[in-house]
Design an enzyme around this catalytic site. Structure first.
Site, mmCIF file in Angstrom:
data_model
loop_
_atom_site.group_PDB
_atom_site.id
_atom_site.type_symbol
_atom_site.label_atom_id
_atom_site.label_comp_id
_atom_site.label_asym_id
_atom_site.label_seq_id
_atom_site.Cartn_x
_atom_site.Cartn_y
_atom_site.Cartn_z
ATOM 1 N N GLU A 1 0.874 -1.322 -0.171
ATOM 2 C CA GLU A 1 -0.105 0.102 0.019
ATOM 3 C C GLU A 1 0.784 1.268 -0.096
ATOM 4 O OE1 GLU A 1 -3.196 0.517 -0.447
ATOM 5 O OE2 GLU A 1 -4.022 -1.649 -0.367
ATOM 6 N N GLU B 1 7.560 -21.830 8.766
ATOM 7 C CA GLU B 1 7.588 -20.850 9.697
ATOM 8 C C GLU B 1 8.620 -21.431 10.865
ATOM 9 O OE1 GLU B 1 4.198 -20.985 13.165
ATOM 10 O OE2 GLU B 1 3.574 -20.539 11.370
#
EC number: 4.2.1.126
Length: 294
Positions: free
Chosen positions: A82, A113
């Site tokens: 963004e 992870e």
């Protein structure tokens, strides 16, 4: 270790969650969400320190790298992408990395992870330096992928920030600045995409937006570095010019075109009654700050 994490505790207000009506579930969710902003407020000093580090990196031509797994990694990517349309940053200036690569944005990559080595490798692959700032994000505060990345970042001298939702988080031990927003038990036990995710998004929004303001991406409260990449943003650009200069729509359109769609330049051209070339030169001399340019 999970039983020691507040994000994994059972919420005493929702022990009968499966017996509640839709409205009752929504009300309890809303009540829990109301607590999040208050917990973020408690970490304001640490968030400010993180912003200062980001601004320092930007001034040294460094990058802001968000780094996480699962929901945390997705939120980092969301904030990073963004920044391009909102603040006209180059895509490489603010980046988001997620354990398992971009595939993990839409589907789980099992085991990614759990590897410190993978975290290190992902940062090696983008060639981080001591000018960059690495922000590791993990609701639990113990994700190996994030720990590995922060360890590597420290090794190369990059500045490091951690964002977790538990006090005394493991990732805090590998960060120059540790942000620990203790959001507590979720309404659905262990579902940290809820309050913890909301807290992380609030903090990431604060860090990126505040940093961009402090490096000259905003005039008054207007996003003057917006990129007019679609019809909505073209119209927003015109409105920003009108709000900043009090000209009418036709004038705003004329100057937006004359400035090669550069809202900052258009504003300076109008307020200083100068050419595009002079406006750009003056902005460059003042580091892109409109207020200083004027």
């Amino acid at each position: 270790m999970l039983e020691k994490l507040t994000t994994e505790e059972r919420n005493m207000n929702t022990m009968n969650l499966d017996k509640m009506s839709a409205l009752e579930i929504l009300k309890v969710m809303n009540n829990e969400d109301k607590k999040v902003a208050r917990q973020v407020e408690l970490e304001m000093v640490s968030i400010e320190k993180a912003v200062q580090l980001v601004v320092e990196s930007f001034k040294n031509k460094g990058r802001l790298i968000y780094f996480g797994a699962g929901t945390s990694g997705r939120l980092g990517i969301l904030d990073a992408v963004e920044c391009v349309p909102t603040f006209s940053t180059p895509p490489e200036q603010v980046q988001g990395l997620i354990a398992g690569g971009l595939t993990a944005f839409t589907q789980a990559v099992e085991g990614a992870e759990d590897s410190e080595e993978l975290g290190m490798e992902d940062l090696k692959n983008i060639h981080i330096s001591d000018n960059d700032i690495i922000i590791g994000i993990a609701a639990s505060g113990r994700t190996p992928y994030v720990i590995g990345g922060l360890k590597y970042a420290q090794k190369v001298g990059a500045k490091t920030v951690s964002i977790s939702c538990n006090k005394g988080a493991s990732i805090s031990n590998y960060a120059t600045v540790a942000i620990e927003v203790e959001t507590g038990a979720e309404i659905l036990t262990g579902s940290t995409r809820l309050k913890a995710g909301t807290a992380q998004k609030l903090v990431l929004n604060m860090i990126s937006t505040c940093s961009m303001i402090l490096v000259g991406k905003v005039y008054k409260n207007l996003m003057v570095d917006v990129q007019a990449t679609n019809l909505k943003l073209v119209e927003r650009s015109k409105k920003i010019i009108m709000d900043a200069t009090n000209v009418n729509l036709a004038t705003a359109e004329t100057y937006l075109k004359a400035s090669n769609q550069n809202v900052k330049a258009a504003i300076v051209m109008i307020l200083l009654n100068c050419t595009y070339e002079i406006a750009m030169e003056k902005l460059k001399n003042e580091g892109g700050f409109i207020r200083k340019t004027l």
